[in-house]
Enzyme design. Structure first.
Site, short mmCIF file in Angstrom:
data_model
loop_
_atom_site.label_atom_id
_atom_site.label_comp_id
_atom_site.label_asym_id
_atom_site.label_seq_id
_atom_site.Cartn_x
_atom_site.Cartn_y
_atom_site.Cartn_z
N GLU A 177 -20.28 -36.44 -63.20
CA GLU A 177 -19.66 -35.84 -64.38
C GLU A 177 -20.56 -35.95 -65.60
O GLU A 177 -20.26 -36.64 -66.56
CB GLU A 177 -18.29 -36.49 -64.64
CG GLU A 177 -18.25 -37.94 -64.22
CD GLU A 177 -16.88 -38.55 -64.19
OE1 GLU A 177 -16.01 -38.01 -63.48
OE2 GLU A 177 -16.67 -39.56 -64.86
N PRO A 178 -21.67 -35.23 -65.56
CA PRO A 178 -22.60 -35.27 -66.69
C PRO A 178 -22.05 -34.52 -67.90
O PRO A 178 -21.41 -33.48 -67.75
CB PRO A 178 -23.84 -34.55 -66.16
CG PRO A 178 -23.32 -33.64 -65.10
CD PRO A 178 -22.13 -34.32 -64.49
N GLY A 179 -22.27 -35.08 -69.08
CA GLY A 179 -21.94 -34.39 -70.33
C GLY A 179 -23.22 -34.09 -71.07
O GLY A 179 -23.70 -32.97 -71.16
N ARG A 219 -24.16 -38.84 -85.22
CA ARG A 219 -24.92 -39.65 -84.26
C ARG A 219 -26.02 -40.50 -84.89
O ARG A 219 -26.19 -41.67 -84.51
CB ARG A 219 -25.50 -38.78 -83.13
CG ARG A 219 -24.43 -38.19 -82.20
CD ARG A 219 -25.00 -37.62 -80.91
NE ARG A 219 -25.25 -38.67 -79.94
CZ ARG A 219 -26.43 -39.19 -79.67
NH1 ARG A 219 -27.50 -38.76 -80.28
NH2 ARG A 219 -26.54 -40.15 -78.77
N CYS A 245 -20.27 -39.26 -99.87
CA CYS A 245 -20.37 -40.35 -100.83
C CYS A 245 -20.29 -41.70 -100.14
O CYS A 245 -19.31 -42.44 -100.22
CB CYS A 245 -19.34 -40.19 -101.93
SG CYS A 245 -19.83 -38.81 -102.98
N TYR A 294 -24.82 -44.19 -83.97
CA TYR A 294 -25.56 -44.77 -82.84
C TYR A 294 -27.00 -45.09 -83.20
O TYR A 294 -27.79 -45.44 -82.32
CB TYR A 294 -25.59 -43.81 -81.65
CG TYR A 294 -24.25 -43.46 -81.08
CD1 TYR A 294 -23.43 -44.45 -80.52
CD2 TYR A 294 -23.81 -42.15 -81.05
CE1 TYR A 294 -22.20 -44.11 -79.97
CE2 TYR A 294 -22.58 -41.81 -80.50
CZ TYR A 294 -21.79 -42.80 -79.96
OH TYR A 294 -20.58 -42.46 -79.42
N GLY A 325 -24.26 -40.87 -67.12
CA GLY A 325 -25.16 -41.84 -67.72
C GLY A 325 -26.59 -41.34 -67.68
O GLY A 325 -27.53 -42.08 -67.95
N TYR A 356 -21.92 -34.53 -78.21
CA TYR A 356 -21.34 -35.54 -79.11
C TYR A 356 -21.72 -35.31 -80.57
O TYR A 356 -21.95 -36.25 -81.30
CB TYR A 356 -21.73 -36.96 -78.66
CG TYR A 356 -21.40 -37.20 -77.22
CD1 TYR A 356 -20.07 -37.33 -76.82
CD2 TYR A 356 -22.39 -37.26 -76.25
CE1 TYR A 356 -19.75 -37.52 -75.49
CE2 TYR A 356 -22.07 -37.44 -74.91
CZ TYR A 356 -20.75 -37.57 -74.54
OH TYR A 356 -20.43 -37.74 -73.23
#
Ligand SMILES: *Cc1c(COP(=O)(O)O)cnc(C)c1O
Length: 405
Positions: free
Chosen positions: A261-263, A300, A330, A304, A220, A358
């Site tokens: 567990e960082p991404g 993204r 389209c 988001y 997070g 992501y």
């Protein structure tokens, strides 16, 4: 972006075509170092969340740095094993998967993180002695976007903190070896204090299980997408958090392994997405820049409402103008509205920042477009790490049947 970097990126596009994802290995190494050095604890383990960016070469880079992997599907587990991770270094944290998928993961020997009470009973009945993590939902609202906050009361993730008595009962009944307690409050946490709060709740769960050796606080960690964005100051957070973790260890008179567990934190700012300008279209009210890509490759901004900085690397010193940067899909697919960018001409390459996490992993074949290639810059050298898809790739899964229509 300095001239040398721009030259490198332009060279990458000349070699591998457009659009293109490009990752900078040194940035990932720097992020990993900064992250791990921020925590002053006896035992620290990072499981990189590979759904952020799952290219095998990137996974091998994480392995070389000493990281483990956090995987959310059996396929990610298999990618991790293919990249050379030992099963011990893989934590499987799925949500709402089938019993068969758990069975497969157990067979592969990876660490299992249990997300609900039914699965906990299943594991107890069928795999006595199997060490497991339990994923706890502390019901903390983290971040402002419903789609990416997974800790609040209606979240589908984890076992509610209010159901811990049930966990205790099941664990006791089947003599389950609860080796880890896990919490992942969701992406984009604005207030690092939320971690400390979550920690206190997690500690209260840990106290109930003598078998626990690992405490995993998920991720997070927030990164800045533009200047002035709030982001996690990892060294000050690490200092504060280590203090409360060490206090807890001392109180319990044992040394737990602290896990994260960082991404996004690891790869977001290490990635660039470069696309070419197909069309510059003047209307009566604005100017559209039409790129050779769309939300099929880079979703993204639309999914988001994410802000990604855009640079014109073909004309970095041009006069600044206001543009709507859009894709070729389209459907309305706007990367940015009313964005100020140095003058864009047909053929110019635009660079999107923070395209490491992501982005490539969320690409699709919508509009029957092949997905982009991926390249890695490592010690000044350029490597192709995923070739561009072709129409053959798209056709490969289609089954031709003999039906008279
Ligand atoms: C997605 C995910 C992460 C990574 O989150 P970031 O915000 O990218 O750091 C970590 N743990 C779990 C269980 C996840 O699902």
């Amino acid at each position: 972006m300095d001239n040398k970097q721009i030259t490198n990126l332009q060279k990458a596009v000349r070699e591998f075509g457009s659009p293109l994802y490009i990752y900078d290995a040194s940035k990932i190494q720097e992020n990993y170092k900064q992250f791990t050095e921020a925590f002053k604890v006896e035992k620290l383990k990072v499981h990189y969340a590979c759904k952020a960016l799952n290219n095998l070469t990137i996974l091998r880079l994480f392995k070389a740095m000493g990281s483990g992997l956090d995987c959310v599907s059996i396929q990610e587990v298999q990618l991790g094993l293919t990249a050379g991770f030992s099963p011990d270094d893989i934590l499987f944290t799925p949500n709402n998967i089938s019993t068969e998928e758990y069975e497969e993961a157990i067979k592969l020997g990876v660490k299992i993180n249990v997300d609900n009470l039914i699965t906990l009973e299943y594991v107890g009945m069928n795999h006595p002695n199997l060490p497991v993590y339990i994923r706890v939902n502390p019901h903390l609202m983290a971040g402002g976007n419903q789609k990416i906050s997974v800790g609040h009361i209606d979240s589908k993730f984890g076992i509610s903190i209010h159901q811990i008595p049930h966990v205790e009962r099941i664990a006791k009944k089947f003599n389950i070896n609860v080796m880890g307690v896990h919490v992942h409050t969701g992406s984009d946490i604005l207030d690092p204090e939320i971690f400390i709060k979550a920690a206190e709740l997690v500690f209260s769960v840990v106290e109930k299980f003598d078998s626990v050796t690992h405490i995993d606080f998920g991720s997070g960690f927030k990164v800045a997408y533009k200047e002035g964005d709030l982001h996690t100051d990892i060294s000050s957070f690490g200092k504060k958090f280590s203090q409360s973790f060490n206090d807890f260890c001392e109180k319990q008179k044992r040394q737990y392994t602290l896990e994260f567990e960082p991404g996004k934190y690891m790869v977001s700012n290490a990635g660039y997405f470069v696309a070419r300008t197909n069309v510059v279209k003047q209307t009566t009210s604005c100017t559209f820049i039409g790129l050779d890509t769309g939300f099929n490759h880079f979703i993204r901004p639309m999914f988001y409402n994410a802000h990604h900085e855009i640079e014109n690397i073909s004309n970095p010193t041009g006069d600044k103008k206001i543009y709507n940067v859009v894709g070729y899909v389209c459907e309305t697919d706007s990367f940015a509205l009313d964005r100020i960018i140095p003058e864009v001409r047909k053929g110019d390459l635009l660079l999107f920042r923070n395209a490491g996490a992501y982005c490539a992993t969320m690409a699709s074949n919508y509009n029957s477009r092949p997905r982009p290639a991926e390249a890695l810059i490592h010690e000044g050298k350029l490597h192709l790490i995923r070739r561009r898809e072709t129409l053959e790739d798209i056709l490969a899964t289609q089954v031709e049947v003999e039906i008279e229509f």
